[in-house]
Scaffold this active site. Structure first.
Site, mmCIF file in Angstrom:
data_model
loop_
_atom_site.group_PDB
_atom_site.id
_atom_site.type_symbol
_atom_site.label_atom_id
_atom_site.label_comp_id
_atom_site.label_asym_id
_atom_site.label_seq_id
_atom_site.Cartn_x
_atom_site.Cartn_y
_atom_site.Cartn_z
ATOM 1 C CG HIS A 62 -0.127 3.395 6.005
ATOM 2 N ND1 HIS A 62 0.252 2.755 7.161
ATOM 3 C CD2 HIS A 62 -0.430 2.396 5.121
ATOM 4 C CE1 HIS A 62 0.186 1.448 6.989
ATOM 5 N NE2 HIS A 62 -0.233 1.204 5.760
ATOM 6 C CB CYS A 96 -0.957 -0.002 1.188
ATOM 7 S SG CYS A 96 -0.176 -0.393 2.772
#
Length: 336
Positions: free
Chosen positions: A220, A140
């Site tokens: 994140h 990711c």
């Protein structure tokens, strides 16, 4: 119409399965796992064919009342390609099985580059994946790095990039099992693994990353300092980012001041699980000072690799040779 198997029906696997099911040029032949709980119940509700990864798993699935079509060998015999979404290091063990049955395969970013011998990011190196036997869709964080830096590179603006990553502690659904509280844990090594991982896709990138694990599970967050090839205006940089269909510009003035407000917006948009397939980059925070660029963005660790995986399927099977056509088709079906 290519036939696709998904091995591993967890956080990524269930999303990949749903995404495959929405495409018109591929078919989800079945899913394969060892679990026999609520996750498989939901797969059954979606009328997905269920296969067991082991004989013991088949017994447990049948005892739980699930109809099992067969084992992994039977599933692989029917398909053109398998997407392995099993936990880290499990896929590396499965690869020999895929090779022995002559099946193309895709693994996820938790595996090493050498597992597949090729690493993939749709907007960067789609052409190198055409009709090959295997690839790894990078993680990711690495996917977000490649999307943003590739956009700057296309505009001939990128010289070097230095990024700091604030990493979520664990996946949201596993937060009862672990994670961190009341602390932050810096990764020991600089560069953290994401920079070298991006270079496995594009060796030309001059990129260094540092990362710290923080006590939250939603996403994140990245902060980047980029040295440009020249003095540039903010508009030049924004126009470069806008060449990517998978970078979404957001603004503080929209009330999008944090990762939880961004997540709420995508839930309100009707995305399944509130998934954000795009990099959400703050347009009004972005700053250009001479030949230096500063920006920040949010990454949905459960969703960003899903469109990349669909494009990787098309590349490996040769369904679509033009990356722009594949990306547009994927975007339309996923609502990007």
């Amino acid at each position: 119409m290519k036939k696709i198997a998904v091995v591993g029906y967890g956080v990524i696997g269930k999303r990949v399965a749903d995404a495959i099911d929405k495409q018109h040029d591929m078919e989800l032949t079945g899913i394969c796992d060892i679990i026999s709980d609520w996750r498989i119940e939901n797969a059954v509700r979606k009328n997905y064919n269920i296969y067991s990864a082991t004989q013991e798993a088949e017994k447990e699935m049948k005892n739980a009342g699930f109809s099992v079509k067969g084992g992994m060998t039977e599933l692989l015999d029917q398909v053109d390609l398998v997407v392995d979404c099993t936990p880290k290091k499990v896929a590396a063990k499965n690869v020999e099985r895929y090779k022995s049955q002559g099946k193309k395969f895709i693994v996820q970013g938790g595996e090493k580059h050498e597992t597949a011998g090729h690493s993939f990011s749709a907007e960067n190196n789609y052409q190198t994946a055409l009709n090959i036997d295997a690839t790894r869709v990078v993680s990711c964080n690495t996917t977000s790095i490649l999307r943003t830096l590739t956009a700057l590179k296309r505009a001939n603006l990128l010289q070097s990039a230095r990024g700091t990553l604030l990493r979520r502690a664990t996946d949201p659904w596993e937060s009862h099992m672990g994670g961190i509280m009341n602390t932050m844990v810096p990764e020991k090594d600089i560069p953290s693994h994401q920079g070298p991982d991006a270079q496995s896709v594009d060796p030309e990138l001059d990129v260094i990353t540092a990362a710290v694990k923080v006590p939250e599970t939603l996403s994140h967050m990245h902060y980047w300092n980029v040295r440009l090839t020249k003095k540039a205006s903010k508009d030049e940089v924004l126009n470069a980012f806008k060449t990517s269909t998978r970078i979404k510009m957001i603004r503080y003035e929209q009330g999008l001041v944090s990762n939880n407000t961004i997540k709420e917006m995508f839930l309100d948009m009707g995305r399944p699980w509130g998934d954000m397939y795009e990099v959400a980059l703050w347009e009004d925070m972005l700053k250009v000072q001479g030949d230096e660029l500063f920006y920040a963005y949010v990454v949905d660790n459960q969703a960003i690799v899903i469109p990349e995986t669909i494009d990787a399927i098309r590349a490996l099977t040769g369904i679509i040779e033009d990356e722009h056509v594949s990306i547009l088709k994927t975007n339309r079906t996923l609502g990007i």
